[in-house]
Design a protein around this motif. Structure first.
Motif, PDB file in Angstrom:
ATOM      1  N   UNK A   4       2.770  -0.733   8.251  1.00 41.35           N
ATOM      2  CA  UNK A   4       2.757  -1.253   7.867  1.00 41.35           C
ATOM      3  C   UNK A   4       2.320  -1.711   6.747  1.00 41.35           C
ATOM      4  N   UNK A   5       3.227  -1.251   5.375  1.00 37.02           N
ATOM      5  CA  UNK A   5       2.706  -0.587   4.185  1.00 37.02           C
ATOM      6  C   UNK A   5       2.845  -2.157   3.051  1.00 37.02           C
ATOM      7  N   UNK A   6       3.228  -2.863   3.765  1.00 36.17           N
ATOM      8  CA  UNK A   6       3.489  -4.014   3.024  1.00 36.17           C
ATOM      9  C   UNK A   6       2.842  -5.511   3.639  1.00 36.17           C
ATOM     10  N   UNK A  31       0.844  -0.546  -0.103  1.00 32.21           N
ATOM     11  CA  UNK A  31      -0.062  -0.356   0.089  1.00 32.21           C
ATOM     12  C   UNK A  31       1.450   0.949   0.209  1.00 32.21           C
ATOM     13  N   UNK A  32       0.998   1.780  -1.024  1.00 37.84           N
ATOM     14  CA  UNK A  32       1.962   3.088  -1.303  1.00 37.84           C
ATOM     15  C   UNK A  32       1.231   4.165  -0.515  1.00 37.84           C
ATOM     16  N   UNK A  33       1.512   5.192   0.116  1.00 42.61           N
ATOM     17  CA  UNK A  33       1.056   6.415   0.020  1.00 42.61           C
ATOM     18  C   UNK A  33       0.277   7.664  -1.094  1.00 42.61           C
ATOM     19  N   UNK A  49      10.171   2.574   2.900  1.00 43.65           N
ATOM     20  CA  UNK A  49       9.737   3.750   2.174  1.00 43.65           C
ATOM     21  C   UNK A  49       9.130   3.936   2.193  1.00 43.65           C
ATOM     22  N   UNK A  50       7.445   3.208   2.715  1.00 46.22           N
ATOM     23  CA  UNK A  50       6.302   3.355   2.378  1.00 46.22           C
ATOM     24  C   UNK A  50       5.665   3.324   3.655  1.00 46.22           C
ATOM     25  N   UNK A  80       4.900   7.569  -4.461  1.00 46.45           N
ATOM     26  CA  UNK A  80       5.556   6.537  -3.889  1.00 46.45           C
ATOM     27  C   UNK A  80       5.291   5.191  -4.676  1.00 46.45           C
TER      28      UNK A  80
END
Lengths: 259, 460
Positions: free
Chosen positions: B327-329, A123-125, B323-324, A129
Motif C-alpha cells: 500500500x506504499x504507492x 510512503x516509505x517506512x 520494496x516498501x 527506505x
C-alpha cells in the motif's frame, strides 16, 4: 625554487576564467546538452548555471524556519508543476515527512500548477527506505521529476542520489528539515521563507510570495529575491515599490540585480 | 468404543498417551496439502466429515506430466514414506469412490479404471460412503452389509426412511452428482512448474528460475491475449515445507524480466522470514489473476527498448511496492464532495483515477491538508467574525489579513458519517506572511453556543 605568481594581464585573465567556467561543469558531468528549468526571471536565471534549474541534478529546498515549511512545500510543488516532461511525478516521504500530520492535497497541488493525476505518493517506512525508493525511481528513468522529504542526509547518500539523477537526467528536489543542513553535493540549495502575498485591488489574495535565498549554487552565483507565483504558474519578482508591505531591502536588492 | 483410559491401559500396557490437538492436526494436514500442490494445484484437505486425515488431489490432466497415474502414486508414496507417513492412496473417477477405496481396500495403492465405481464399491461396507453414525447404525439394523445392496434399489423408500445424506453420498461416490471440493489455495489460471534435479538455495537462482517459468507462461498468456495481474510463486523445500510468495502487479504483464526482478526484490525483502533449509526442489509459478491486455500501437515517444510509458510506470510502481509494501504507492482520486477531506481519496491503481476538475474556477485550496483537523484557540472581534489572533501548536499568530468565509455545510443526504455542523473556512495570513486555512465549526447562535476553531490546511 618557486616563482611568485605573475598577475596576468586583464583580458587574458578573463579568458582564463571563462575557460575554467566552461571546464568546471563538464568535470562535474553537467554537459552543455543538459536541460534546465528556467524561472523566467532574468535576474534569477543569470545566477544559475545553464540559465535555470539543471535537470539531472539534486536540488535542496530548506525552509528558513520550521514555520516556513508550507512555503517551502509550495515552492517545491510550483517547481514540479513547471517541469515540462511527461510522466509521473513522485512524492516520496517517510511517515509524517511532509508536515507533521499533513498530507499532500490534490486540489491544492493543482492550484500550484501540478496536475494531481500525475502525482504518485510514495510512503516509505523510514529514511533509508525513502532514499532507496528515490534512487530506484531515478534510475528507472520513468518519472518526470522526483521530490522527497527527508530529515537527514549524509554526504554519501547525497552522492548516490546526485549520480542517479545525473545518469537519467531527472531532476530531484529534496525538502530538507532545516534550518541547519549537513554538507551535501546538491547542485543548488534554496532557503525558502514565507512572505506576505500580493493582493488585488479588492484586497483578495492574488499571488503567493516567497522569500528565496539561493544559498548555494555550484558553478553559479548566490542571491536573494522575493518572488511571486501567479495563477498562470509563472514566477516573477515582487515589485517592491508597488507594495509597501514588502521588506524594502530584499526587493531593492533584487531590482538592482535585475538591472 | 467408549473405553476409559484404565481399560485401554489394561489391554496394552505399553500405551503412550497424548492429549488430542485437532487444531495442530488440521494445520499439519494443511501444510501437507500445500506440499502436495507440487503434483497438481487442486488439493483439498479433508475436513471433519471426511475424517480430517487426508486430502483429495484433482489430478485431471496432471498425471501424464509425471509419467501416468502409477508413477504419480509411486512418487507420492515414496515421498510421503520419506516423511515418515505411511499413506494409503487410491485413484478413482469420483472423490467419494477414491475415499472409499483408500480406506477400505486391503492394498495400500489402488487405481480404479474409469466407470467401474459401482462394481468396486458394491463389496465395501456402507461406512465407505462417509455416512454419519446414526445412518450407519440404522443401515446395520436393517441388514445392509454392503453398498451393493443399496445401489440400484428404488430411491423413494430410502429417501423417506433416511436423511438426504445417504442418497447424496451414494450419488457422489458413483458420479451421479458433482461433489464440491474446498481447495487449499485458489486454483490458478495458468501455472508452470519445474522439478529440479538438484535443490537450489540462493535467491539469484530462485529469481532466475521464476524468470524461466514466466517465459514459459508468457507464451500461453500471449496466445490468450491476457497478462498476469497477480502471481504466486511456490517454493517446495526438500523437507516438505512450502513457501508461497504472492506478487501483485500494478498493470497486467507478460514480461519475464519484470517478474524476475520483482521476485528478486521480494526475496530480498523477505530474507529474514524465508528459510531455504536444504534447498528448494520444486518451483511453481502460478498466475492467480489474469487480465486482458489490449493490443496497442507502439507510442511514438516510447523509450529505446520499445516499452510504452504506462508500462514502464507500472513496472516502477511494482518495484516500489515490492520494496516498501503493497500500500506504499498511491495516487490521488477526486471525489464528488464539498467537504475538503472527502473531496479526494488515495487509490492504488491507475484505472481508478478520474479527471480532475479545472483548478481555476474552484475556491483556493491548500497544498497540505491536516487530517484530522487540529483544534485552535482563536480570538475574534465578534463570535461570527474572522479570527484576529490564534494559538496553534503552542505558537501565537497575529492575523494580518483574513479572506472568507467560505461556508461548507454538512452533507445532509448521507444517512451516516455526517461531518457535524456547518463550517466557515477562512484563509488567513499572519504577520510573517504564513498562510493558514482555519474553520469555525457551527453557525454561532443557531447551531452552537461557543465557536470552536480548527486548523485544516497550510497554504504555500
Amino acid at each position: 625554487m618557486k616563482s611568485p605568481p605573475v598577475p596576468l594581464p586583464a583580458p587574458r585573465r578573463a579568458e582564463l576564467v571563462g575557460a575554467l567556467r566552461r571546464l568546471l561543469p563538464r568535470m562535474e558531468g553537467v554537459g552543455q546538452q543538459g536541460r534546465a528549468l528556467s524561472f523566467g526571471i532574468p535576474a534569477l536565471d543569470l545566477c544559475l548555471p545553464q540559465r535555470g534549474l539543471v535537470f539531472g541534478a539534486l536540488h535542496e529546498i530548506v525552509p528558513a524556519t520550521e514555520g516556513d515549511r508550507p512555503a517551502a512545500i509550495g515552492f517545491l510543488v510550483a517547481l514540479l508543476g513547471r517541469m515540462p516532461a511527461q510522466g509521473p511525478v513522485l512524492l516520496v516521504a517517510a511517515p509524517r515527512g511532509w508536515t507533521g500530520s499533513g498530507r499532500p492535497y490534490g486540489r491544492g497541488l493543482h492550484q500550484l500548477g501540478l496536475d494531481p493525476a500525475r502525482v504518485l505518493l510514495v510512503a516509505a517506512g523510514g529514511r533509508e527506505q525513502a532514499l532507496g525508493a528515490m534512487e530506484d525511481a531515478l534510475r528507472s528513468g520513468v518519472p518526470a521529476a522526483v521530490a522527497g522529504a527527508v530529515d537527514r542526509l549524509d554526504l554519501r547518500a547525497s552522492q548516490r542520489l546526485q549520480l542517479a539523477a545525473r545518469e537519467t537526467g531527472i531532476p530531484l528536489l529534496l525538502l530538507r528539515q532545516g534550518p541547519r543542513t549537513e554538507a551535501s553535493v546538491a547542485m543548488t540549495r534554496w532557503r525558502v521563507g514565507a512572505a506576505p502575498a500580493a493582493r488585488d485591488r479588492f484586497g483578495l489574495f492574488a499571488r503567493w510570495r516567497w522569500r528565496l535565498q539561493l544559498e548555494r549554487c555550484r558553478n553559479g552565483r548566490t542571491g536573494a529575491w522575493v518572488v511571486e507565483f501567479d495563477d498562470a504558474y509563472r514566477f516573477s519578482l515582487a515589485a517592491a515599490m508597488a507594495d509597501p508591505a514588502l521588506p524594502r531591502r530584499a526587493g531593492a536588492q533584487s531590482l538592482a540585480r535585475a538591472g | 468404543m467408549q473405553d476409559s483410559l484404565a481399560d485401554a491401559h489394561a489391554r496394552a500396557d505399553a500405551l503412550q498417551i497424548r492429549p488430542a490437538d485437532p487444531a495442530a492436526d488440521a494445520a499439519a494436514l494443511r501444510r501437507l496439502a500445500l506440499w502436495a500442490t507440487r503434483y497438481t494445484p487442486l488439493v483439498a484437505p479433508w475436513e471433519e466429515e471426511n475424517g480430517a486425515d487426508g486430502f483429495f488431489l484433482d489430478i485431471t490432466g496432471a498425471a501424464h506430466l509425471l509419467g501416468g497415474e502409477e508413477c504419480l502414486l509411486a512418487d507420492l508414496r515414496r515421498r510421503l514414506n520419506r516423511f515418515g507417513l505411511p499413506a494409503r492412496l487410491a485413484v478413482a473417477g469420483t472423490a467419494g469412490a477414491a475415499w472409499a477405496l483408500s480406506r477400505f481396500r486391503r492394498e495400500p495403492v489402488t487405481i480404479l479404471p474409469c466407470g467401474q465405481e459401482a462394481a468396486a464399491l458394491s463389496t465395501l461396507p456402507p461406512a465407505a460412503l462417509r455416512l454419519s453414525c446414526a445412518t450407519r447404525a440404522a443401515l446395520r439394523r436393517l441388514g445392509f452389509r454392503h453398498i451393493g445392496a443399496l445401489i440400484d434399489k428404488p430411491r423413494a423408500p430410502f429417501a423417506a426412511r433416511f436423511e438426504k445424506e445417504l442418497l447424496l453420498r451414494l450419488d457422489q461416490a458413483l458420479g451421479r452428482t458433482a461433489e464440491p471440493l474446498r481447495f487449499a489455495c485458489a486454483p490458478p489460471v495458468y501455472h508452470s512448474v519445474r522439478y529440479l534435479p538438484e535443490p537450489v538455495v540462493t535467491t539469484d537462482a530462485v529469481a532466475m528460475l521464476a524468470e524461466r517459468l514466466m517465459q514459459g507462461l508468457s507464451r500461453a498468456l500471449l496466445r490468450d491475449g491476457v497478462g498476469a495481474r497477480a502471481l504466486r510463486l511456490s517454493l517446495y523445500r526438500v523437507d516438505g515445507e512450502v513457501c508461497m510468495i504472492n506478487l501483485g502487479l500494478a498493470m497486467p504483464t507478460r514480461s519475464p524480466a519484470h517478474v524476475g526482478r520483482l521476485v528478486a526484490l521480494k526475496l530480498a525483502r523477505l530474507a529474514g522470514t524465508i528459510d531455504a533449509g536444504f534447498g528448494f526442489e520444486t518451483i511453481d509459478l502460478a498466475v492467480t489473476a489474469a487480465e486482458r491486455i489490449l493490443p496497442r500501437q507502439t507510442e511514438l515517444t516510447a523509450a529505446a527498448d520499445g516499452t510504452p510509458e504506462a508500462e514502464r510506470c507500472a513496472a516502477l510502481v511494482d518495484r516500489l511496492r515490492q520494496r516498501l509494501g503493497p500500500r506504499s504507492v498511491q495516487r490521488l482520486r477526486p471525489a464528488a464532495s464539498h467537504l475538503p477531506e472527502r473531496a479526494e481519496a488515495p487509490c492504488l491503481t491507475a484505472e481508478e483515477t478520474s479527471a480532475w476538475p479545472p483548478p481555476d474556477a474552484a475556491p483556493l485550496r491548500p497544498p497540505v491538508l491536516l487530517q484530522p483537523p487540529e483544534p485552535v484557540a482563536v480570538t475574534a472581534l465578534v463570535p461570527e467574525g474572522p479570527p484576529l489572533r490564534f494559538r496553534w501548536r503552542g505558537m501565537l499568530h497575529d492575523v494580518v489579513h483574513a479572506q472568507g468565509p467560505e461556508r461548507i455545510a454538512d452533507e445532509w443526504w448521507r444517512a451516516r458519517n455526517t461531518c457535524g455542523p456547518t463550517r466557515d473556512y477562512y484563509l488567513v495570513e499572519n504577520s510573517d506572511g504564513r498562510r493558514f486555512w482555519l474553520y469555525r465549526e457551527g453557525l454561532y447562535g443557531r447551531e452552537t453556543e461557543a465557536a470552536h476553531w480548527f486548523m485544516h490546511g497550510l497554504f504555500a
